[in-house]
Motif scaffolding. Structure first.
Motif, PDB file in Angstrom:
ATOM      1  N   ILE A   1      10.705   3.354   5.460  1.00  0.00           N
ATOM      2  CA  ILE A   1       9.429   3.782   6.063  1.00  0.00           C
ATOM      3  C   ILE A   1       8.920   2.697   7.011  1.00  0.00           C
ATOM      4  CG2 ILE A   1       8.778   5.222   4.082  1.00  0.00           C
ATOM      5  CD1 ILE A   1       6.655   2.969   3.449  1.00  0.00           C
TER       6      ILE A   1
ATOM      7  N   ILE B   1       8.609  -2.551   3.487  1.00  0.00           N
ATOM      8  CA  ILE B   1       8.239  -3.910   3.882  1.00  0.00           C
ATOM      9  C   ILE B   1       7.839  -3.930   5.350  1.00  0.00           C
ATOM     10  CG2 ILE B   1       9.538  -5.281   2.190  1.00  0.00           C
ATOM     11  CD1 ILE B   1      11.959  -5.115   4.039  1.00  0.00           C
ATOM     12  N   LYS B   2       7.330  -5.061   5.816  1.00  0.00           N
ATOM     13  CA  LYS B   2       6.909  -5.183   7.213  1.00  0.00           C
ATOM     14  C   LYS B   2       8.142  -5.277   8.131  1.00  0.00           C
ATOM     15  CE  LYS B   2       2.389  -5.514   6.635  1.00  0.00           C
ATOM     16  NZ  LYS B   2       1.603  -4.296   6.863  1.00  0.00           N
TER      17      LYS B   2
ATOM     18  N   ALA C   1       7.980   0.825  10.091  1.00  0.00           N
ATOM     19  CA  ALA C   1       7.672   1.264  11.451  1.00  0.00           C
ATOM     20  C   ALA C   1       8.470   0.432  12.449  1.00  0.00           C
ATOM     21  CB  ALA C   1       6.175   1.109  11.705  1.00  0.00           C
TER      22      ALA C   1
ATOM     23  N   ASN D   1       0.813  -1.226   0.000  1.00  0.00           N
ATOM     24  CA  ASN D   1       0.000   0.000   0.000  1.00  0.00           C
ATOM     25  C   ASN D   1       0.844   1.273   0.000  1.00  0.00           C
ATOM     26  OD1 ASN D   1      -2.549  -1.306   0.159  1.00  0.00           O
ATOM     27  ND2 ASN D   1      -2.064  -1.815   2.285  1.00  0.00           N
ATOM     28  N   MET D   2       1.825   1.340   0.909  1.00  0.00           N
ATOM     29  CA  MET D   2       2.605   2.581   1.016  1.00  0.00           C
ATOM     30  C   MET D   2       3.477   2.788  -0.212  1.00  0.00           C
ATOM     31  SD  MET D   2       1.873   4.427   3.573  1.00  0.00           S
ATOM     32  CE  MET D   2       3.168   5.475   4.111  1.00  0.00           C
TER      33      MET D   2
ATOM     34  N   GLN E   1       0.963  -8.337  -6.311  1.00  0.00           N
ATOM     35  CA  GLN E   1       1.208  -6.964  -5.860  1.00  0.00           C
ATOM     36  C   GLN E   1       1.821  -6.148  -6.989  1.00  0.00           C
ATOM     37  OE1 GLN E   1      -0.338  -6.274  -3.282  1.00  0.00           O
ATOM     38  NE2 GLN E   1       0.899  -6.469  -1.439  1.00  0.00           N
TER      39      GLN E   1
ATOM     40  N   ASP F   1       8.886  -7.174  -5.310  1.00  0.00           N
ATOM     41  CA  ASP F   1       8.002  -7.835  -4.354  1.00  0.00           C
ATOM     42  C   ASP F   1       7.929  -9.300  -4.777  1.00  0.00           C
ATOM     43  OD1 ASP F   1       5.356  -6.497  -2.511  1.00  0.00           O
ATOM     44  OD2 ASP F   1       5.487  -8.663  -2.935  1.00  0.00           O
TER      45      ASP F   1
ATOM     46  N   ILE G   1      10.302  -8.708   8.733  1.00  0.00           N
ATOM     47  CA  ILE G   1      11.170  -9.330   7.724  1.00  0.00           C
ATOM     48  C   ILE G   1      12.322  -8.412   7.314  1.00  0.00           C
ATOM     49  CG2 ILE G   1       9.288 -10.757   6.811  1.00  0.00           C
ATOM     50  CD1 ILE G   1       9.266  -8.825   4.358  1.00  0.00           C
TER      51      ILE G   1
ATOM     52  N   THR H   1      -1.113   6.988   7.861  1.00  0.00           N
ATOM     53  CA  THR H   1      -2.048   6.383   6.909  1.00  0.00           C
ATOM     54  C   THR H   1      -2.657   7.353   5.901  1.00  0.00           C
ATOM     55  OG1 THR H   1      -2.576   4.826   8.650  1.00  0.00           O
ATOM     56  CG2 THR H   1      -4.038   4.836   6.765  1.00  0.00           C
TER      57      THR H   1
ATOM     58  N   ASN I   1      14.658  -8.729  -5.339  1.00  0.00           N
ATOM     59  CA  ASN I   1      15.112  -7.488  -4.698  1.00  0.00           C
ATOM     60  C   ASN I   1      16.500  -7.062  -5.181  1.00  0.00           C
ATOM     61  OD1 ASN I   1      12.772  -7.381  -3.183  1.00  0.00           O
ATOM     62  ND2 ASN I   1      13.664  -8.393  -1.400  1.00  0.00           N
TER      63      ASN I   1
HETATM   64  N1  NAP Z   1       0.188   1.781   5.764  1.00  0.00           N
HETATM   65  C1  NAP Z   1       0.469   2.804   6.572  1.00  0.00           C
HETATM   66  O1  NAP Z   1      -0.356   3.671   6.844  1.00  0.00           O
HETATM   67  C2  NAP Z   1       1.849   2.942   7.191  1.00  0.00           C
HETATM   68  C3  NAP Z   1       2.139   4.061   7.997  1.00  0.00           C
HETATM   69  C4  NAP Z   1       3.419   4.187   8.530  1.00  0.00           C
HETATM   70  C5  NAP Z   1       4.374   3.224   8.296  1.00  0.00           C
HETATM   71  N2  NAP Z   1       4.053   2.134   7.526  1.00  0.00           N
HETATM   72  C6  NAP Z   1       5.079   1.108   7.322  1.00  0.00           C
HETATM   73  O2  NAP Z   1       5.307   0.948   5.943  1.00  0.00           O
HETATM   74  C7  NAP Z   1       5.688  -0.397   5.703  1.00  0.00           C
HETATM   75  C8  NAP Z   1       4.837  -0.924   4.558  1.00  0.00           C
HETATM   76  O3  NAP Z   1       3.461  -0.836   4.948  1.00  0.00           O
HETATM   77  P1  NAP Z   1       2.290  -1.195   3.930  1.00  0.00           P
HETATM   78  O4  NAP Z   1       1.040  -0.759   4.562  1.00  0.00           O
HETATM   79  O5  NAP Z   1       2.652  -0.736   2.568  1.00  0.00           O
HETATM   80  O6  NAP Z   1       2.390  -2.816   3.995  1.00  0.00           O
HETATM   81  P2  NAP Z   1       1.976  -3.858   2.871  1.00  0.00           P
HETATM   82  O7  NAP Z   1       0.856  -3.338   2.063  1.00  0.00           O
HETATM   83  O8  NAP Z   1       1.817  -5.180   3.572  1.00  0.00           O
HETATM   84  O9  NAP Z   1       3.285  -3.916   1.938  1.00  0.00           O
HETATM   85  C9  NAP Z   1       4.429  -4.675   2.227  1.00  0.00           C
HETATM   86  C10 NAP Z   1       4.785  -5.430   0.953  1.00  0.00           C
HETATM   87  O10 NAP Z   1       6.040  -6.081   1.129  1.00  0.00           O
HETATM   88  C11 NAP Z   1       5.935  -7.343   0.462  1.00  0.00           C
HETATM   89  N3  NAP Z   1       6.981  -8.271   0.835  1.00  0.00           N
HETATM   90  C12 NAP Z   1       6.915  -9.353   1.672  1.00  0.00           C
HETATM   91  N4  NAP Z   1       8.095  -9.977   1.709  1.00  0.00           N
HETATM   92  C13 NAP Z   1       8.938  -9.284   0.887  1.00  0.00           C
HETATM   93  C14 NAP Z   1      10.303  -9.446   0.526  1.00  0.00           C
HETATM   94  N5  NAP Z   1      11.054 -10.440   1.016  1.00  0.00           N
HETATM   95  N6  NAP Z   1      10.840  -8.569  -0.344  1.00  0.00           N
HETATM   96  C15 NAP Z   1      10.122  -7.541  -0.849  1.00  0.00           C
HETATM   97  N7  NAP Z   1       8.818  -7.341  -0.524  1.00  0.00           N
HETATM   98  C16 NAP Z   1       8.236  -8.186   0.344  1.00  0.00           C
HETATM   99  C17 NAP Z   1       4.559  -7.795   0.871  1.00  0.00           C
HETATM  100  O11 NAP Z   1       4.121  -8.886   0.109  1.00  0.00           O
HETATM  101  P3  NAP Z   1       3.052  -9.916   0.809  1.00  0.00           P
HETATM  102  O12 NAP Z   1       1.804  -9.140   1.028  1.00  0.00           O
HETATM  103  O13 NAP Z   1       2.927 -10.991  -0.205  1.00  0.00           O
HETATM  104  O14 NAP Z   1       3.698 -10.366   2.096  1.00  0.00           O
HETATM  105  C18 NAP Z   1       3.770  -6.521   0.609  1.00  0.00           C
HETATM  106  O15 NAP Z   1       3.392  -6.412  -0.744  1.00  0.00           O
HETATM  107  C19 NAP Z   1       5.505  -1.165   6.992  1.00  0.00           C
HETATM  108  O16 NAP Z   1       6.742  -1.367   7.642  1.00  0.00           O
HETATM  109  C20 NAP Z   1       4.646  -0.253   7.822  1.00  0.00           C
HETATM  110  O17 NAP Z   1       4.929  -0.387   9.192  1.00  0.00           O
HETATM  111  C21 NAP Z   1       2.819   1.985   6.967  1.00  0.00           C
END
Ligand code: NAP
Length: 270
Positions: free
Chosen positions: A91, A67-68, A93, A10-11, A38, A33, A71, A117, A53
């Protein structure tokens, strides 16, 4: 200037849309990814994609970690060593600078960010912190990327990012709780669900717009709309008497403490 995204969720999607809107050519952006689904979701943006990557970072000037937290250590340790000029923007968290530095080559320039968000709608606010290897041009590049999804503020000390997390990172949820309570109260006062929701959401939008004006001060805005003996004063007196300011203070302190604890849970010492 080539920008590689590790993680295409998403981000990353929002940041890529922001970059494109501000004029970065799609051919200068690559997203990696392991989930092809995705990557397919970003295909209409015309960017390059890969499930590897290492391929994404190979020719990148900037590597954005999206990424989360769980990992992040293993993903960074599996990357080929980055070159000294490659700027890493995280980014993620809860992953602190020391952990990022432990998992990356010595003196890698790193900017750690805490977005929120509303960035998904281009209305985010991000706190940024740079390590000492980041030069002025790289600071500007990091700020430009995050400003594509809203606005940003720099902090001088990394511990201040935990405060940013407590204020703006978790902040949208505080307003959602207040709005939820106001919708329930509006219904209890006899309004239907749709009307209640609309009144509450539009009031929040209007108040936020006033508070975002240059030099706006929340206390002055509040005083300006509070006539002595009026309805607003009656409500605010209840909020003050029942301890809303103390509740908010304690809530933000709890969020900051939790941010510090999470950094230990997912960091390089875990
Ligand atoms: N969303 C927010 O509002 C927000 C706000 C502040 C900070 N953040 C931080 O931003 C980061 C991303 O958040 P998000 O909401 O974008 O999460 P997300 O939608 O879950 O995106 C993370 C992506 O990383 C992929 N991934 C998993 N394993 C991987 C690997 N080995 N190599 C490369 N990519 C991989 C995931 O694939 P799968 O889904 O297949 O696992 C997913 O597509 C997080 O650390 C979060 O804490 C988010």
């Amino acid at each position: 200037m080539t920008i590689a995204f590790i993680g295409a969720g998403n981000m990353a999607g929002s940041l890529i849309r922001g970059l494109k809107t501000s004029g970065t050519p799609a051919g200068h952006i690559v997203a990696a990814d392991p989930a092809q689904a995705q990557l397919n979701a970003l295909a209409n943006l015309g960017i390059k994609t890969t499930t590897d990557n290492a391929v994404a970072v190979d020719t990148a000037d900037i590597v954005v970690l999206a990424i989360k937290p769980q990992i992040t250590g293993s993903v960074l340790q599996q990357l080929p060593p980055l070159k000294r000029h490659q700027l890493v923007i995280s980014i993620v968290a809860g992953i602190d600078m020391r952990s990022l530095q432990d998992w990356l080559p010595n003196e890698q320039p790193i900017v750690r960010c805490m977005p929120n968000t509303p960035a998904l709608l281009g209305a985010g606010i991000t706190g940024l912190f740079a390590n000492s290897s980041v030069n002025d041009a790289q600071r500007q590049e990091a700020q430009d990327i995050l400003n594509g999804v809203g606005s940003s503020v720099w902090v001088a000390e990394e511990t201040q990012l935990d405060a940013v997390t407590a204020v703006s990172g978790s902040g949208p949820a505080y307003y959602f709780l207040l709005m939820e309570s106001m919708v329930a109260s509006a219904r209890a006062l006899g309004l239907d669900a749709d009307t209640s929701r609309k009144l509450v959401a539009e009031t929040a939008r209007g108040a936020a717009l006033m508070a975002c004006e240059p030099d706006a001060d929340p206390a002055t805005l509040r005083r300006n709309v509070t006539s002595p003996g009026g309805t607003t004063e009656a409500a605010l007196n209840v909020m003050q008497e029942q301890g809303l300011p103390t509740t908010v203070e304690n809530a933000l302190k709890a969020a900051k403490d939790r941010a510090e604890a999470l950094a230990l849970e997912f960091g390089s010492d875990a």
